[in-house]
Design an enzyme around this catalytic site. Structure first.
Site, PDB file in Angstrom:
ATOM      1  N   LEU A 158      -7.524   6.001  -5.921  1.00  0.00           N
ATOM      2  CA  LEU A 158      -7.349   5.721  -4.792  1.00  0.00           C
ATOM      3  C   LEU A 158      -7.593   7.549  -4.767  1.00  0.00           C
ATOM      4  O   LEU A 158      -6.609   7.651  -5.724  1.00  0.00           O
ATOM      5  CB  LEU A 158      -6.116   5.350  -4.089  1.00  0.00           C
ATOM      6  CG  LEU A 158      -6.518   3.485  -4.319  1.00  0.00           C
ATOM      7  CD1 LEU A 158      -4.739   3.031  -3.780  1.00  0.00           C
ATOM      8  CD2 LEU A 158      -7.050   3.050  -3.596  1.00  0.00           C
ATOM      9  N   ASP A 159      -7.082   7.711  -3.177  1.00  0.00           N
ATOM     10  CA  ASP A 159      -7.286   8.949  -3.154  1.00  0.00           C
ATOM     11  C   ASP A 159      -5.801   9.297  -3.459  1.00  0.00           C
ATOM     12  O   ASP A 159      -4.756   8.850  -3.484  1.00  0.00           O
ATOM     13  CB  ASP A 159      -7.897   9.625  -1.520  1.00  0.00           C
ATOM     14  CG  ASP A 159      -9.192   9.875  -0.863  1.00  0.00           C
ATOM     15  OD1 ASP A 159      -9.965   9.494  -2.215  1.00  0.00           O
ATOM     16  OD2 ASP A 159      -9.601   9.545  -0.449  1.00  0.00           O
ATOM     17  N   ARG A 160      -5.566  10.355  -4.156  1.00  0.00           N
ATOM     18  CA  ARG A 160      -3.599  11.092  -4.170  1.00  0.00           C
ATOM     19  C   ARG A 160      -2.750  10.920  -2.623  1.00  0.00           C
ATOM     20  O   ARG A 160      -1.965  10.320  -3.001  1.00  0.00           O
ATOM     21  CB  ARG A 160      -3.893  12.580  -3.901  1.00  0.00           C
ATOM     22  CG  ARG A 160      -2.097  12.756  -4.852  1.00  0.00           C
ATOM     23  CD  ARG A 160      -2.083  14.308  -4.976  1.00  0.00           C
ATOM     24  NE  ARG A 160      -2.750  14.885  -5.915  1.00  0.00           N
ATOM     25  CZ  ARG A 160      -2.197  15.883  -6.859  1.00  0.00           C
ATOM     26  NH1 ARG A 160      -1.747  16.618  -5.776  1.00  0.00           N
ATOM     27  NH2 ARG A 160      -2.812  16.042  -7.858  1.00  0.00           N
TER      28      ARG A 160
ATOM     29  N   HIS B  34     -13.938   9.535  -0.452  1.00  0.00           N
ATOM     30  CA  HIS B  34     -12.748  10.201   1.260  1.00  0.00           C
ATOM     31  C   HIS B  34     -13.768   8.850   2.390  1.00  0.00           C
ATOM     32  O   HIS B  34     -14.216   8.879   3.308  1.00  0.00           O
ATOM     33  CB  HIS B  34     -13.018  11.249   1.571  1.00  0.00           C
ATOM     34  CG  HIS B  34     -12.226  12.333   0.382  1.00  0.00           C
ATOM     35  ND1 HIS B  34     -12.169  13.442   0.463  1.00  0.00           N
ATOM     36  CD2 HIS B  34     -11.462  11.813  -0.433  1.00  0.00           C
ATOM     37  CE1 HIS B  34     -11.105  14.062  -0.054  1.00  0.00           C
ATOM     38  NE2 HIS B  34     -10.879  13.057  -0.827  1.00  0.00           N
TER      39      HIS B  34
ATOM     40  N   THR C 291      -3.732   8.522  -0.405  1.00  0.00           N
ATOM     41  CA  THR C 291      -3.463   7.132  -0.251  1.00  0.00           C
ATOM     42  C   THR C 291      -2.847   6.316  -1.116  1.00  0.00           C
ATOM     43  O   THR C 291      -2.553   6.045  -2.192  1.00  0.00           O
ATOM     44  CB  THR C 291      -5.007   6.917  -0.747  1.00  0.00           C
ATOM     45  OG1 THR C 291      -6.042   6.977   0.834  1.00  0.00           O
ATOM     46  CG2 THR C 291      -5.012   4.998   0.376  1.00  0.00           C
TER      47      THR C 291
END
Length: 323
Positions: free
Chosen positions: A142-144, A244, A146
């Site tokens: 997961l993105d940081r 992303h 998110t």
């Protein structure tokens, strides 16, 4: 006078030598073993060899002679990253499921999944510290920015099974997002090609002369509601996992960037009376639900994240419902 420390739940399963390495990192191993042989270090009043596995609530005798080795209780990891036992305790509180094969976190926004240059705390390093005898492996990311459900493998068998499920799309991911803009079409599928935050209609386009081919990116979406005519509450089901992907598809394909997305939402002002309330640096994107087959028994399991605190006032005000 000797001090007695109690083993915390975060430190359950740690060997005595490793425990001392965390609390007194500058103490030489030779000194540790000497104190064990002399009976100066004890667990639950019993003599030790140093290889004992600690359990929550164990009482460790700390001889006064090692007080000079105490530090700020920060652990240095192999990559030079630093995190404290308090950080580990916070991550332990984010666990929503744990067994011999997997651990599932409700990852908070702002915490990196994978360590790297300049990253002080990351789930991969911290999970390895929480479970020192497991083979920790990341199987998705997961993105940081998110928050939400993240499963981590604790064995090679589990890692292989989960990696295959994510690759073959057996694992099913659902995200919730608040978008800055009204999405007119109630549901649909975005199917195009992406590379480094750019969208292409064809895989043959190159990026700035690098020769790299864009990769296919597919996202199913469903608009759950539109509030005040200016924000959309959307359920995403990504079929691919490009970097992303949801943020790019929201901004450039739906023309409604995710609220709080400073990278892809620049230049689009929030309209309406709720603009002040949503003036935030927090990304309003949650990995809400994750479904997959458990690697140990092949049974379907599903895990769900809670909505982060910074989103709950907005949900209440706009009367947004969970799917």
């Amino acid at each position: 006078m000797a001090e007695v420390k109690t083993v915390s739940q975060t430190e359950d399963g740690t060997r005595l030598l490793r425990w001392f390495g965390r609390h007194f990192p500058s103490m030489p191993n030779a000194e540790f073993h000497k104190l064990c042989r002399g009976g100066q270090i004890r667990v639950n009043s019993s003599r030790v060899r140093g290889t004992e596995i600690l359990r929550t609530g164990d009482a460790i005798r700390i001889p006064p002679t090692i007080s000079g080795y105490v530090t700020d209780n920060v652990k240095k990891t192999e990559g030079g990253n630093k995190f404290s036992l308090a950080d580990l305790e916070q991550l332990r509180k984010c666990i929503i499921h744990n067994d011999d094969d997997i651990v599932v976190f409700d990852k908070p926004a702002g915490l990196a999944v994978q360590g790297g240059t300049g990253i002080r705390k990351s789930i991969d390093k911290m999970a390895a510290a929480l479970f020192p005898y497991a083979k920790i492996s990341l199987v998705h990311r997961l993105d940081r920015e998110t928050s939400g459900v993240l499963v981590v493998a604790k064995s090679q068998r589990a890692a292989q099974s989960l990696a295959n499920q994510f690759q073959s799309k057996i694992a099913h991911k659902e995200y919730l997002a608040l978008l800055n803009g009204e999405v007119k079409q109630a549901h649909g599928v975005i199917d195009n090609y992406m590379i480094k935050g750019q969208v292409f209609d064809s895989p043959v386009r190159t990026n700035n002369g690098t020769g790299q081919r864009p990769q296919r990116a597919i996202t199913e979406y469903e608009v759950l509601s539109v509030a005040s005519g200016c924000v959309s509450w959307v359920l995403f089901r990504p079929q691919t996992g490009r970097t992303h992907q949801l943020r790019v598809h929201s901004a450039f394909c739906l023309n409604a960037p995710i609220v709080g997305d400073d990278l892809y939402g620049r230049g689009k002002k929030m309209e309406g009376a709720i603009s002040t309330m949503l003036a935030t640096n927090n990304l309003h994107l949650v990995a809400y639900r994750l479904t997959f087959r458990h690697p140990a028994n092949n049974k379907i399991v599903a895990f769900q994240a809670r909505i982060p605190d910074f989103m709950q006032p907005v949900m209440k005000l706009l009367e947004l419902q969970l799917p």
